[in-house]
Design a protein around this motif. Structure first.
Motif, short mmCIF file in Angstrom:
data_model
loop_
_atom_site.label_atom_id
_atom_site.label_comp_id
_atom_site.label_asym_id
_atom_site.label_seq_id
_atom_site.Cartn_x
_atom_site.Cartn_y
_atom_site.Cartn_z
N MET A 164 7.17 3.19 29.76
CA MET A 164 7.21 3.37 31.21
C MET A 164 5.82 3.29 31.80
SD MET A 164 9.04 6.51 33.18
CE MET A 164 8.23 7.24 34.58
N ASP A 165 5.71 2.50 32.84
CA ASP A 165 4.47 2.32 33.60
C ASP A 165 4.02 3.67 34.15
OD1 ASP A 165 2.55 1.60 35.51
OD2 ASP A 165 3.78 0.03 36.41
N GLU A 166 2.80 4.07 33.82
CA GLU A 166 2.27 5.35 34.27
C GLU A 166 2.23 5.46 35.80
OE1 GLU A 166 -1.56 5.38 32.39
OE2 GLU A 166 -2.40 3.92 33.78
N THR A 167 2.18 4.34 36.49
CA THR A 167 2.17 4.33 37.96
C THR A 167 3.39 5.05 38.53
OG1 THR A 167 1.03 2.20 37.88
CG2 THR A 167 2.04 2.81 39.98
N GLY B 37 13.32 8.90 27.26
CA GLY B 37 12.46 9.06 26.09
C GLY B 37 11.33 8.05 26.08
N ALA B 38 10.97 7.55 27.25
CA ALA B 38 9.96 6.50 27.35
C ALA B 38 8.57 6.99 26.97
CB ALA B 38 9.94 5.95 28.78
N THR B 39 7.81 6.09 26.40
CA THR B 39 6.40 6.30 26.14
C THR B 39 5.66 5.88 27.40
OG1 THR B 39 6.67 5.82 23.79
CG2 THR B 39 4.44 5.59 24.70
N ILE B 40 4.83 6.76 27.96
CA ILE B 40 4.06 6.44 29.16
C ILE B 40 2.87 5.57 28.76
CG2 ILE B 40 2.70 7.38 31.06
CD1 ILE B 40 5.74 7.93 31.22
N ALA B 41 2.65 4.51 29.53
CA ALA B 41 1.58 3.57 29.18
C ALA B 41 1.07 2.85 30.42
CB ALA B 41 2.10 2.56 28.16
N ASP B 42 -0.11 2.27 30.27
CA ASP B 42 -0.66 1.38 31.28
C ASP B 42 -0.17 -0.02 30.91
OD1 ASP B 42 -2.15 -0.26 32.93
OD2 ASP B 42 -4.09 0.37 32.14
N LEU B 43 0.81 -0.52 31.66
CA LEU B 43 1.42 -1.81 31.33
C LEU B 43 0.88 -2.97 32.16
CD1 LEU B 43 5.10 -0.54 31.06
CD2 LEU B 43 3.62 -1.21 29.17
N GLY B 44 0.01 -2.65 33.15
CA GLY B 44 -0.46 -3.68 34.08
C GLY B 44 -1.74 -4.34 33.65
#
Length: 155
Positions: free
Chosen positions: A115-118, A148-155
């Motif tokens: 999941m996008d941290e934004t 259960g998403a892993t938070i990440a910077d996807l951009g």
């Protein structure tokens, strides 16, 4: 309600969430259409993007802010393998959702999720509810917990 929309509602309830699934008169297939229908900023729309692992063939779900573009190199590093476009037929078979209505919740088969941290920066966000005109509102934290998403910077 369709079977896929009912599955989203049941998955939300199983996660302890009370969500109201709204059927919009127009399509919410794109982030811009969804934002217009929901009366929110496009950044508050959760794009449910399905990719296929280039090595394992396993589907990967990326929940991304409607205002952001996925950096595929960054996403591949996060998931641990190159990413390819997923076949729409395979997406439907595995998740139970057609492209354009893929929900973060209620998949037929569990799919690893990032999941996008934004999305955590908003009071609420809007996500697809299993049909091209069905959406639900949820907090970013509740969405993270329910998927259960892993938070990440996807951009």
């Amino acid at each position: 309600m369709s079977k896929s929309v009912n599955r989203v509602k049941a998955a939300a309830e199983a996660a302890g969430l009370t969500v109201e699934i709204l059927r919009m008169p127009d399509s919410t297939r794109t982030a811009a259409e969804a934002a217009a229908a929901c009366g929110c900023d496009v950044a508050q729309i959760v794009k449910s993007l399905i990719f296929k692992g280039g090595e394992t063939g396993a589907l990967k779900l990326l929940l991304v802010s409607g205002a952001n573009q996925v950096d595929l190199d960054k996403a591949a590093a996060l998931v641990g393998e190159p990413l390819e476009r997923a076949d729409p037929k395979e997406v439907r078979e595995i998740t139970g959702f057609a492209i354009g209505g893929v929900s973060p919740l209620g998949h037929l088969t569990p799919v690893a999720t990032w999941m996008d941290e934004t999305l955590l920066g908003f009071g609420t966000v809007w996500a697809a509810a299993g049909a091209p005109n069905a959406v639900f509102e949820i907090t970013g934290t509740a969405l993270r917990d329910a998927t259960g998403a892993t938070i990440a910077d996807l951009g």
